[in-house]
Design a protein around this motif. Structure first.
Motif, PDB file in Angstrom:
ATOM      1  N   GLU A  73       0.972  -1.530   0.141  1.00 23.18           N
ATOM      2  CA  GLU A  73       0.284  -0.240   0.076  1.00 23.18           C
ATOM      3  C   GLU A  73       0.841   1.069   0.267  1.00 23.18           C
ATOM      4  N   ALA A  74       2.000   1.521   0.873  1.00 28.94           N
ATOM      5  CA  ALA A  74       2.684   2.283   1.028  1.00 28.94           C
ATOM      6  C   ALA A  74       3.629   2.526  -0.241  1.00 28.94           C
ATOM      7  N   PHE A  75       3.961   1.358  -0.818  1.00 27.69           N
ATOM      8  CA  PHE A  75       4.938   1.720  -2.563  1.00 27.69           C
ATOM      9  C   PHE A  75       3.602   2.594  -3.735  1.00 27.69           C
ATOM     10  N   GLU A  76       2.494   1.330  -3.529  1.00 29.98           N
ATOM     11  CA  GLU A  76       1.671   2.033  -4.452  1.00 29.98           C
ATOM     12  C   GLU A  76       1.225   3.976  -4.534  1.00 29.98           C
ATOM     13  N   ALA A  77       1.047   3.767  -2.702  1.00 28.19           N
ATOM     14  CA  ALA A  77       0.943   5.510  -2.687  1.00 28.19           C
ATOM     15  C   ALA A  77       2.079   6.538  -2.920  1.00 28.19           C
ATOM     16  N   ALA A  78       3.334   5.607  -3.050  1.00 21.00           N
ATOM     17  CA  ALA A  78       4.711   6.315  -2.963  1.00 21.00           C
ATOM     18  C   ALA A  78       4.596   6.635  -4.912  1.00 21.00           C
ATOM     19  N   VAL A  79       4.530   5.295  -5.524  1.00 22.38           N
ATOM     20  CA  VAL A  79       4.397   5.835  -6.953  1.00 22.38           C
ATOM     21  C   VAL A  79       3.378   6.364  -7.583  1.00 22.38           C
ATOM     22  N   GLU A  80       2.371   6.005  -6.881  1.00 14.80           N
ATOM     23  CA  GLU A  80       1.015   7.686  -7.652  1.00 14.80           C
ATOM     24  C   GLU A  80       1.389   9.300  -7.086  1.00 14.80           C
ATOM     25  N   ALA A  81       2.346   9.383  -5.891  1.00 12.61           N
ATOM     26  CA  ALA A  81       3.046  10.399  -5.855  1.00 12.61           C
ATOM     27  C   ALA A  81       4.493  10.935  -6.261  1.00 12.61           C
ATOM     28  N   GLY A  82       5.281   9.936  -6.935  1.00 12.22           N
ATOM     29  CA  GLY A  82       5.897  10.125  -8.229  1.00 12.22           C
ATOM     30  C   GLY A  82       5.477  10.950  -9.068  1.00 12.22           C
ATOM     31  N   ILE A  83       3.759   9.591  -9.293  1.00 12.19           N
ATOM     32  CA  ILE A  83       3.127  10.074 -10.960  1.00 12.19           C
ATOM     33  C   ILE A  83       2.544  11.557 -11.550  1.00 12.19           C
ATOM     34  N   GLN A  84       2.569  11.949  -9.407  1.00  9.82           N
ATOM     35  CA  GLN A  84       1.992  13.797  -9.281  1.00  9.82           C
ATOM     36  C   GLN A  84       2.524  14.608  -9.606  1.00  9.82           C
ATOM     37  N   ALA A  85       3.932  14.031  -8.581  1.00 10.03           N
ATOM     38  CA  ALA A  85       5.028  15.220  -9.044  1.00 10.03           C
ATOM     39  C   ALA A  85       5.978  14.669 -10.826  1.00 10.03           C
ATOM     40  N   ASP A  86       5.578  14.504 -11.123  1.00  9.78           N
ATOM     41  CA  ASP A  86       5.717  14.636 -12.267  1.00  9.78           C
ATOM     42  C   ASP A  86       4.996  15.026 -12.974  1.00  9.78           C
ATOM     43  N   LYS A  87       4.272  15.334 -12.944  1.00 12.10           N
ATOM     44  CA  LYS A  87       3.350  16.428 -13.581  1.00 12.10           C
ATOM     45  C   LYS A  87       3.093  17.163 -13.481  1.00 12.10           C
ATOM     46  N   GLU A  88       2.998  17.262 -12.251  1.00 13.68           N
ATOM     47  CA  GLU A  88       3.243  18.929 -11.883  1.00 13.68           C
ATOM     48  C   GLU A  88       4.679  19.629 -12.583  1.00 13.68           C
ATOM     49  N   ALA A  89       5.292  18.068 -12.443  1.00 14.49           N
ATOM     50  CA  ALA A  89       6.592  19.141 -13.325  1.00 14.49           C
ATOM     51  C   ALA A  89       6.843  19.619 -14.424  1.00 14.49           C
TER      52      ALA A  89
END
Length: 88
Positions: free
Chosen positions: A63-79
């Motif tokens: 679950e934490a891994f999935e959340a980290a992936v989602e956070a990374g995807i969001q950070a990439d979109k924002e960048a």
């Protein structure tokens, strides 16, 4: 980005005591999953390069891994959005 394949990349790397995700773990994953395209493999390597610390800290908690992936995807979109605004 397929979260389950990223998780499996970390899993296979750890199980085989491989020293590196990109150069050792990825070929092992590709051998197991030949359907992964060259482009998908490149995207996974680049993603783990950008967000590897967060992903490693979350692994093996799925679950934490999935959340980290989602956070990374969001950070990439924002960048990407910020870079686009800077070029306007």
């Amino acid at each position: 980005m397929k979260t389950e394949l990223l998780y499996e990349l970390y899993e296979i790397t750890e199980k085989n005591d491989a020293p590196d995700l990109a150069t050792v773990g990825m070929p092992m994953l590709l051998k197991k999953h030949p359907e992964i395209t060259h482009e998908e493999a490149r995207e996974m390597r680049e993603f783990t390069g950008r967000h590897g610390q967060e992903l490693a800290a979350a692994f093996p908690d799925k679950e934490a891994f999935e959340a980290a992936v989602e956070a990374g995807i969001q950070a990439d979109k924002e960048a990407a959005e910020q870079a686009e605004q800077e070029h306007e």
